[in-house]
Design a protein around this motif. Structure first.
Motif, short mmCIF file in Angstrom:
data_model
loop_
_atom_site.label_atom_id
_atom_site.label_comp_id
_atom_site.label_asym_id
_atom_site.label_seq_id
_atom_site.Cartn_x
_atom_site.Cartn_y
_atom_site.Cartn_z
N GLU A 142 0.82 -1.22 0.00
CA GLU A 142 0.00 0.00 0.00
C GLU A 142 0.85 1.27 0.00
OE1 GLU A 142 -3.34 0.77 -0.17
OE2 GLU A 142 -3.40 -1.31 -0.88
N THR A 143 1.96 1.24 0.71
CA THR A 143 2.73 2.48 0.90
C THR A 143 4.17 2.43 0.40
OG1 THR A 143 3.39 1.77 3.13
CG2 THR A 143 1.36 3.08 2.94
N GLU A 144 4.67 1.23 0.08
CA GLU A 144 6.10 1.11 -0.22
C GLU A 144 6.41 0.48 -1.57
OE1 GLU A 144 7.88 0.84 4.28
OE2 GLU A 144 7.33 -1.04 3.32
N VAL A 145 5.39 0.20 -2.36
CA VAL A 145 5.57 -0.33 -3.71
C VAL A 145 4.83 0.58 -4.68
CG1 VAL A 145 5.19 -2.28 -5.29
CG2 VAL A 145 5.73 -2.71 -2.87
N THR A 146 5.56 1.08 -5.68
CA THR A 146 4.97 1.96 -6.69
C THR A 146 5.27 1.38 -8.06
OG1 THR A 146 5.35 3.89 -5.28
CG2 THR A 146 4.88 4.31 -7.61
N VAL A 147 4.23 1.21 -8.86
CA VAL A 147 4.41 0.74 -10.24
C VAL A 147 4.66 1.95 -11.11
CG1 VAL A 147 3.39 -0.55 -12.15
CG2 VAL A 147 2.89 -1.22 -9.79
N ARG A 177 17.51 2.49 3.78
CA ARG A 177 17.83 3.78 3.17
C ARG A 177 17.92 3.67 1.64
NH1 ARG A 177 21.43 6.69 5.09
NH2 ARG A 177 21.40 5.88 7.22
N THR A 178 17.28 2.63 1.07
CA THR A 178 17.43 2.33 -0.35
C THR A 178 16.10 2.38 -1.09
OG1 THR A 178 19.39 0.95 0.00
CG2 THR A 178 18.14 0.55 -2.00
N VAL A 179 16.13 2.96 -2.29
CA VAL A 179 15.04 2.84 -3.25
C VAL A 179 15.48 1.81 -4.29
CG1 VAL A 179 13.60 3.98 -4.97
CG2 VAL A 179 14.36 5.24 -2.94
N VAL A 180 14.76 0.70 -4.38
CA VAL A 180 15.05 -0.33 -5.37
C VAL A 180 14.25 -0.03 -6.62
CG1 VAL A 180 14.88 -2.78 -5.93
CG2 VAL A 180 15.48 -2.07 -3.60
N CYS A 181 14.93 0.06 -7.76
CA CYS A 181 14.28 0.29 -9.05
C CYS A 181 14.46 -0.97 -9.90
CB CYS A 181 14.89 1.49 -9.77
SG CYS A 181 14.77 3.03 -8.83
N THR A 182 13.36 -1.58 -10.28
CA THR A 182 13.42 -2.80 -11.08
C THR A 182 12.14 -2.86 -11.93
OG1 THR A 182 13.78 -5.19 -10.98
CG2 THR A 182 12.45 -4.22 -9.20
N GLY A 183 11.84 -4.02 -12.51
CA GLY A 183 10.65 -4.07 -13.35
C GLY A 183 10.57 -5.35 -14.16
N LEU A 184 9.62 -5.35 -15.11
CA LEU A 184 9.35 -6.53 -15.92
C LEU A 184 10.28 -6.67 -17.12
CD1 LEU A 184 5.42 -6.38 -16.25
CD2 LEU A 184 6.76 -7.63 -14.54
N SER A 185 10.86 -5.59 -17.61
CA SER A 185 11.42 -5.52 -18.95
C SER A 185 12.38 -6.65 -19.28
CB SER A 185 12.14 -4.19 -19.14
OG SER A 185 11.24 -3.12 -19.18
N LYS A 186 13.41 -6.85 -18.48
CA LYS A 186 14.47 -7.78 -18.82
C LYS A 186 14.14 -9.21 -18.41
CE LYS A 186 16.70 -4.00 -19.89
NZ LYS A 186 16.87 -3.55 -21.28
N THR A 187 13.57 -9.39 -17.24
CA THR A 187 13.28 -10.73 -16.75
C THR A 187 12.26 -11.45 -17.61
OG1 THR A 187 13.78 -10.04 -14.49
CG2 THR A 187 12.49 -12.05 -14.74
N PHE A 237 9.09 -0.98 -11.19
CA PHE A 237 8.70 -0.95 -9.78
C PHE A 237 9.72 -0.13 -9.00
CE2 PHE A 237 7.96 -5.58 -11.05
CZ PHE A 237 6.70 -5.32 -11.57
N ALA A 238 9.21 0.69 -8.09
CA ALA A 238 10.05 1.36 -7.10
C ALA A 238 9.64 0.86 -5.73
CB ALA A 238 9.89 2.87 -7.19
N LEU A 239 10.58 0.21 -5.05
CA LEU A 239 10.32 -0.34 -3.72
C LEU A 239 11.19 0.42 -2.73
CD1 LEU A 239 10.71 -2.93 -5.92
CD2 LEU A 239 9.60 -4.08 -4.01
N ALA A 240 10.56 0.97 -1.69
CA ALA A 240 11.32 1.80 -0.75
C ALA A 240 10.56 1.94 0.56
CB ALA A 240 11.55 3.19 -1.35
N PRO A 241 11.29 2.19 1.65
CA PRO A 241 10.62 2.50 2.91
C PRO A 241 9.66 3.67 2.73
CG PRO A 241 12.97 2.20 3.25
CD PRO A 241 12.76 2.22 1.78
N GLU A 242 8.61 3.68 3.53
CA GLU A 242 7.52 4.65 3.34
C GLU A 242 7.98 6.10 3.24
OE1 GLU A 242 4.45 7.47 4.02
OE2 GLU A 242 6.01 7.01 5.49
N PRO A 243 8.91 6.60 4.07
CA PRO A 243 9.30 8.02 3.93
C PRO A 243 9.89 8.35 2.56
CG PRO A 243 10.03 7.13 6.04
CD PRO A 243 9.57 5.97 5.22
N LEU A 244 10.67 7.44 1.99
CA LEU A 244 11.22 7.66 0.66
C LEU A 244 10.15 7.46 -0.41
CD1 LEU A 244 14.63 5.74 1.00
CD2 LEU A 244 14.22 8.19 1.27
#
Length: 387
Positions: A95-100, A228-238, A248-255
């Motif tokens: 809800e708060t830490e995964v952004t498509v 303290r990390t924003v993970v940037c990944t996605g569907l493209s290559k896999t 996808f951007a996965l990060a702790p709620e404040p980030l």
């Protein structure tokens, strides 16, 4: 000839001042123009996409062609959070830490625009994927490249010194363009330096499932780094869907809360049918991922041996699907790349495009294409050898 400008004043903001267009995409256009085999841009063949994933996208066009929630389809965010916990052992609240996002590139740009103030130091390792440089420039960041060309290793002293004057560190792992996989010791160094200097870490992990070594560790698996990390990944290559633009951007709620502000007002949401198909992609069995890496490892070895046989000097990568390759002679890397396209019929990327400034003595091949295409490209190189 371009039309003369109707403006009496200079146009173009400081954000784009001195910025060049993507050399990677330029080489693809040159390949199309000259009928060359494109081993420049990392574009898989169409039949690489799993059939069930393609069918899910086709079905979704009939039922799901409108906006999703800005942060992404809820069932996709649930799937991302669940799978990432299984793969990496880190739990993100969907809800708060995964952004498509609209591709991994948007995730990186949105993150930097949201978290980097003008003048903030942005560390990245060169050679670097070319989009990080304009992304930092868009945000007004101060470019702080650290060269790892020799040995492909992080220099601890150089990193510690740079970090004292930086706010953000970008880490591409596995690394494009070299295919390097950083060691656990290097990732622990990054974690320690980031904690000591209060850095935000931005990881681009788009090649996380294309690795050829048992030593691969995701940065967020290192103690404390996920906080303290924003993970940037996605569907493209896999899943071989580079044109679908689902990241996808996965990060702790404040980030996450900050980067969502930029995402909300730029792309609104990623393409809905492809988000639907993403749920299907993330449900594929575990053996899909091992087969994926094994397939690319065969292609890696095919290209590596073939480039050696035609008199080039490739470096065998441990991850991703690119191969740094040195060539004989003193020819400029861009001229060498253009000659390969025009005279040998094979497109590559000049190495200089992966540096903030200066030239390089190497070019980058991709082995994202199927084995028959790679073999045809090697045949052209052998037949039309000019070096």
């Amino acid at each position: 000839m371009p039309n003369p400008s109707p403006f009496s004043r200079p146009i173009g903001s400081h954000r784009v001042d001195g910025m060049r267009e993507s050399v990677i995409r330029e080489m693809t256009r040159e390949a199309h123009k000259h009928g060359a085999i494109n081993l420049s841009q990392g574009i898989p063949d169409e039949d690489e996409t799993p059939a069930t994933v393609k069918q899910a996208a086709k079905d979704a066009i009939d039922t799901s062609s409108q906006y999703t929630i800005t942060w992404g389809l809820p069932e996709l965010r649930d799937a991302v959070a669940g799978r990432y916990e299984e793969w990496k052992g880190v739990r993100y609240d969907p809800e708060t830490e995964v952004t498509v996002t609209t591709g991994t590139s948007e995730a990186v740009v949105a993150t930097l625009l949201a978290l980097c103030d003008p003048g903030d130091g942005v560390i990245y390792f060169e050679p670097t994927y070319e989009s990080y440089i304009p992304a930092a420039q868009f945000a007004g960041g101060r470019l702080m490249p650290l060269d790892i060309t020799d040995g492909l290793e992080i220099d601890p002293d150089a990193l510690r010194e740079a970090a004292t004057d930086a706010s953000i560190l970008i880490l591409n792992h596995p690394h494009n363009p070299t295919g390097n996989v950083f060691t656990r010791d290097e990732l622990e160094l990054v974690a320690a330096v980031a904690a000591a200097e209060d850095l935000i870490v931005v990881t681009d992990e788009i090649y996380e499932h294309i690795v050829y070594t048992d030593d691969y560790v995701s940065p967020v698996e290192i103690d404390g780094l996920a906080d303290r990390t924003v993970v940037c990944t996605g569907l493209s290559k896999t899943y071989s869907v580079t044109g679908w633009r689902v990241g996808f951007a996965l990060a702790p709620e404040p980030l996450s809360a900050e980067l969502r502000k930029v995402h909300d007002y730029t792309s609104i949401c990623a393409p809905t049918p492809f988000q639907k198909a993403g749920v299907e992609a993330l449900s594929l069995p575990e053996d899909y991922y091992s087969a994926l890496s094994a397939s690319y490892e065969r292609r890696r070895d095919l290209l590596y041996d073939g480039l050696q046989n035609v008199g080039l000097d490739p470096v065998k990568p441990d991850g991703a699907y690119y191969m740094l390759t040195r060539y004989p002679g003193a020819e400029d890397d861009t001229e060498f790349a253009l000659r390969l396209i025009r005279e040998a019929g094979v497109a590559v990327v000049p190495g200089s495009s992966f540096y903030t400034e200066g030239s390089a003595e190497w070019v980058r091949f991709t082995f994202s294409r199927n084995e028959a295409t790679i073999e045809e490209a090697l045949g052209r190189l052998n037949t039309n050898r000019f070096w």
